[in-house]
Design an enzyme around this catalytic site. Structure first.
Site, short mmCIF file in Angstrom:
data_model
loop_
_atom_site.label_atom_id
_atom_site.label_comp_id
_atom_site.label_asym_id
_atom_site.label_seq_id
_atom_site.Cartn_x
_atom_site.Cartn_y
_atom_site.Cartn_z
N THR A 20 0.85 -1.19 0.00
CA THR A 20 0.00 0.00 0.00
C THR A 20 0.89 1.24 0.00
OG1 THR A 20 -1.62 -1.24 1.24
CG2 THR A 20 -1.84 1.16 1.28
N CYS A 67 -3.31 -2.18 8.66
CA CYS A 67 -3.76 -1.33 7.55
C CYS A 67 -4.57 -0.10 7.97
CB CYS A 67 -4.57 -2.17 6.57
SG CYS A 67 -3.51 -3.32 5.68
N LYS A 89 -6.97 2.33 -3.30
CA LYS A 89 -6.66 1.55 -2.10
C LYS A 89 -6.88 2.37 -0.83
CE LYS A 89 -4.90 -1.23 0.85
NZ LYS A 89 -4.60 -2.59 1.06
N PHE A 130 -6.76 -6.31 -1.29
CA PHE A 130 -7.90 -6.05 -0.40
C PHE A 130 -8.12 -7.29 0.46
CE2 PHE A 130 -8.42 -3.48 -4.22
CZ PHE A 130 -8.51 -2.20 -3.67
N GLY A 174 -7.89 -1.70 14.54
CA GLY A 174 -6.44 -1.83 14.61
C GLY A 174 -5.95 -2.56 13.39
N PHE A 194 -19.04 -4.33 7.92
CA PHE A 194 -18.20 -3.32 8.60
C PHE A 194 -19.01 -2.38 9.47
CE2 PHE A 194 -13.71 -3.78 7.57
CZ PHE A 194 -13.82 -4.97 6.88
C1 UDX Z 1 1.66 -5.62 3.53
C2 UDX Z 1 1.86 -4.47 2.57
O1 UDX Z 1 2.67 -4.75 1.62
C3 UDX Z 1 1.74 -3.17 3.23
O2 UDX Z 1 2.03 -2.09 2.39
C4 UDX Z 1 0.32 -3.15 3.64
O3 UDX Z 1 -0.04 -1.92 4.12
C5 UDX Z 1 0.09 -4.24 4.66
O4 UDX Z 1 0.38 -5.46 4.12
P1 UDX Z 1 2.70 -7.16 5.27
O5 UDX Z 1 2.55 -8.30 4.34
O6 UDX Z 1 1.79 -7.05 6.42
O7 UDX Z 1 2.64 -5.80 4.43
O8 UDX Z 1 4.23 -7.01 5.74
P2 UDX Z 1 5.08 -8.01 6.61
O9 UDX Z 1 4.26 -9.13 7.12
O10 UDX Z 1 5.86 -7.13 7.52
O11 UDX Z 1 6.06 -8.64 5.52
C6 UDX Z 1 6.98 -7.94 4.77
C7 UDX Z 1 8.10 -8.91 4.37
O12 UDX Z 1 8.95 -8.26 3.43
C8 UDX Z 1 8.98 -9.36 5.54
O13 UDX Z 1 9.02 -10.76 5.60
C9 UDX Z 1 10.36 -8.76 5.22
O14 UDX Z 1 11.43 -9.55 5.67
C10 UDX Z 1 10.29 -8.65 3.71
N1 UDX Z 1 11.20 -7.62 3.12
C11 UDX Z 1 11.26 -6.38 3.61
C12 UDX Z 1 11.96 -7.99 2.01
O15 UDX Z 1 11.92 -9.12 1.55
N2 UDX Z 1 12.75 -7.04 1.43
C13 UDX Z 1 12.87 -5.78 1.91
O16 UDX Z 1 13.61 -4.98 1.35
C14 UDX Z 1 12.09 -5.44 3.04
C1 UDX Z 2 -7.98 -4.51 6.01
C2 UDX Z 2 -8.90 -4.38 4.81
O1 UDX Z 2 -10.22 -4.79 5.16
C3 UDX Z 2 -8.39 -5.20 3.64
O2 UDX Z 2 -9.20 -4.95 2.50
C4 UDX Z 2 -6.93 -4.89 3.32
O3 UDX Z 2 -6.80 -3.63 2.69
C5 UDX Z 2 -6.08 -4.95 4.57
O4 UDX Z 2 -6.66 -4.17 5.64
P1 UDX Z 2 -7.50 -6.26 7.95
O5 UDX Z 2 -6.76 -5.13 8.58
O6 UDX Z 2 -6.83 -7.58 7.81
O7 UDX Z 2 -8.01 -5.84 6.49
O8 UDX Z 2 -8.83 -6.53 8.80
P2 UDX Z 2 -10.33 -5.96 8.81
O9 UDX Z 2 -11.23 -7.12 8.83
O10 UDX Z 2 -10.55 -4.93 7.78
O11 UDX Z 2 -10.39 -5.29 10.27
C6 UDX Z 2 -9.63 -4.13 10.60
C7 UDX Z 2 -10.00 -3.65 11.99
O12 UDX Z 2 -11.34 -3.17 12.02
C8 UDX Z 2 -9.93 -4.75 13.06
O13 UDX Z 2 -9.41 -4.22 14.26
C9 UDX Z 2 -11.38 -5.16 13.25
O14 UDX Z 2 -11.64 -5.70 14.52
C10 UDX Z 2 -12.08 -3.82 13.03
N1 UDX Z 2 -13.47 -3.98 12.59
C11 UDX Z 2 -13.76 -4.52 11.39
C12 UDX Z 2 -14.50 -3.55 13.44
O15 UDX Z 2 -14.26 -3.06 14.56
N2 UDX Z 2 -15.80 -3.68 12.98
C13 UDX Z 2 -16.11 -4.20 11.78
O16 UDX Z 2 -17.31 -4.27 11.46
C14 UDX Z 2 -15.05 -4.64 10.95
#
Ligand code: UDX
Ligand code: UDX
Length: 458
Positions: free
Chosen positions: A121, A262, A206, A151, A259, A251
């Site tokens: 993102t 994202c 996004k 998503f 939390g 939602f």
């Molecule tokens: C993702 C998205 O890409 C982020 O922008 C979005 O907002 C949330 O979801 P996420 O998959 O949660 O991030 O990240 P994380 O679980 O921290 O994994 C990132 C991985 O990338 C790690 O395993 C890290 O070691 C790896 N990494 C990081 C690389 O391989 N190369 C790098 O240069 C930096």
């Molecule tokens: C989110 C987006 O939904 C997904 O499309 C992608 O962009 C990554 O980020 P995620 O963070 O994994 O997904 O979880 P999500 O189910 O969206 O919940 C986010 C937070 O909102 C959680 O803390 C959840 O408990 C809260 N939530 C969600 C509520 O409090 N009420 C709801 O009805 C839905």
């Protein structure tokens, strides 16, 4: 098609595995070689339902492999997805260090005509910046950069990938557009809408989507507060508004404040982008502040409403930011528990999957591996994550282990009448607090809801 995923985290690993199961040849690269060694043994670094089996299937048929060697990972790839983390920067914007460093690392090894697809993102304009950076590194504009935001919700990421509402394909040239379309051709054939647009629009989509979803949650949390004060019931109110198709019923679940990796980060970044471009996103600015305040307000409510003296034992059930994940990033528990500790409470915690990750963030708490044991002699119990196993708890058994009788349910897991039947006082969200004065006094339940707290009582 040969695809490489840079970053085997929550998003990269899930997306890479799903693309492999669609028939593409996928290499999941990660800079962290220990992570790769674990993945090769199917020792998953994250908890995501369904992921392990899908990974095993894809590896068995030879469509998925793992690597921590950058050159061999990307040199034959037609498409290289960047799925590294984009954490918040101190300004509220995002820190693009990982995205840029990944781009720099892959630049010299890409074959001519390869397309980089940004999955992380990122703020509007990032794809173009990456394109320029790669051109500088290679001395030629022979690599295209596209945008394909995800998503996927943690906990249901596999299903979200398989059943998307739409797929957003951001491309600024015909070649990347064709490549993205062919990667997702199977989805297009079965009629999943493809939003084919520019990289800038894809980046904006996004953020706008996540900001809007977060706003639904923030809105319903405020409405829940009003229901509590006015003696209403949030379940009826959400059903009443959610059946209107213009609103929709998803939602709209009140909670302890959103939390995760994202929503908190993306709303801050969206607001920062608005400020940067002179188009302030005031609704989102307010939402961010309200969401932070909510966590503190709900923590204060525990101490005040249960009249807890310093030294009281409080048990918190649920540390993950939501159910079915081990992720604790920006979880309500990480705000509420430190508040309780500062108020002098002894806090015992339990989570079926997220305890390991939470240990890095919580000190001075007692860890428990069983919710019943965790509740022993507690003055109050607080539910912060909607795990099914909490919903299935035997409240009678739980009530007997407590020293107090207050249950704070910040996920509305239970029916107020059921809780009251066990002689517990019950505070949930968007429903009035039930005060049963004596344990096992169930006779007055017939008169509920007249027994609920009067306006201003809470
Ligand atoms: C993702 C998205 O890409 C982020 O922008 C979005 O907002 C949330 O979801 P996420 O998959 O949660 O991030 O990240 P994380 O679980 O921290 O994994 C990132 C991985 O990338 C790690 O395993 C890290 O070691 C790896 N990494 C990081 C690389 O391989 N190369 C790098 O240069 C930096
Ligand atoms: C989110 C987006 O939904 C997904 O499309 C992608 O962009 C990554 O980020 P995620 O963070 O994994 O997904 O979880 P999500 O189910 O969206 O919940 C986010 C937070 O909102 C959680 O803390 C959840 O408990 C809260 N939530 C969600 C509520 O409090 N009420 C709801 O009805 C839905």
């Amino acid at each position: 098609m040969q695809i490489t995923m840079i970053g085997a985290g929550y998003v990269g690993l899930t997306t890479g595995t799903c693309l492999a199961n669609m028939g593409h040849d996928v290499c999941c690269y990660d800079i962290d070689s220990r992570r790769i060694t674990r993945l090769e043994r199917f020792d998953l670094p994250i908890y995501e339902p369904g992921l392990e089996n899908a990974m095993r299937r894809a590896v068995e048929v030879g469509h998925l492999r793992f690597s921590s060697k950058i050159r061999t990972s990307v040199s034959e790839a037609d498409a290289v997805f960047i799925a590294v983390g984009t954490p918040s920067a101190p300004t509220g914007g995002i820190d693009l260090t990982h995205v840029f460093s990944a781009a720099r690392q892959i630049a010299p090894h890409l074959k001519r005509g390869a397309v980089i697809v940004i999955k992380s993102t990122v703020v509007v304009g990032t794809a173009q910046r990456v394109r320029e950076m790669i051109a500088r590194e290679r001395g030629a504009f022979d690599i295209r950069v596209a945008s394909n935001p995800e998503f996927l919700r943690e906990g249901s990421a596999m299903r979200d990938f398989a059943e998307p509402d739409r797929i957003v394909l951001g491309a600024d040239d015909a070649r990347s557009r064709r490549l993205l379309r062919s990667i997702y051709g199977t989805f297009e054939k079965i009629g999943i809408p493809m939003v084919v647009t520019s990289t800038g629009n894809a980046e904006l989509i996004k953020y706008a989507a996540n900001a809007f979803l977060a706003m639904k949650i923030g809105f319903i949390n405020d409405v829940a507060d009003l229901c509590e004060k006015a003696g209403g019931d949030i379940a009826d109110v959400t059903r009443g508004i959610g059946l209107d198709h213009r609103i929709g019923d998803s939602f709209l679940q009140p909670g302890p404040g959103f939390g995760g990796s994202c929503f908190p980060k993306d709303t801050r970044a969206f607001a920062a982008t608005g400020r940067q471009y002179g188009a302030p996103q005031k609704l989102i600015e307010t939402l961010i502040a309200r969401n932070d305040q909510r966590k503190t307000a709900l923590a204060r409510r525990i101490v005040k409403e249960a009249r807890l003296a310093p030294g009281s034992k409080v048990t918190v059930l649920g540390l993950a930011f939501k159910a079915n994940t081990d992720d604790v990033r920006e979880a309500a528990a990480l705000s509420i528990i430190p508040f309780l500790r500062e108020a002098g409470m002894h806090v015992t915690v339990h989570d079926p999957k997220a305890a390991f990750n939470a240990r890095a963030h919580l000190s001075d708490v007692t860890w428990s591996d069983c919710p019943y044991k965790a509740c022993k002699d507690a003055a109050a119990v607080v539910f912060l994550t909607e795990w099914e196993e909490y919903r299935a708890l035997d409240l009678g058994r739980l009530a007997k282990t407590l020293s107090g009788d207050f249950l704070f349910d910040y996920r509305n897991l239970f029916e107020p009448r059921t809780v009251a039947r066990h002689g517990l006082r019950y505070a949930s969200l968007g429903r009035s607090t039930i005060f049963t004065r004596q344990r096992a006094d169930v006779s007055s339940l017939e008169t509920w809801p007249r027994q609920i707290a009067a306006p201003g009582h809470i």
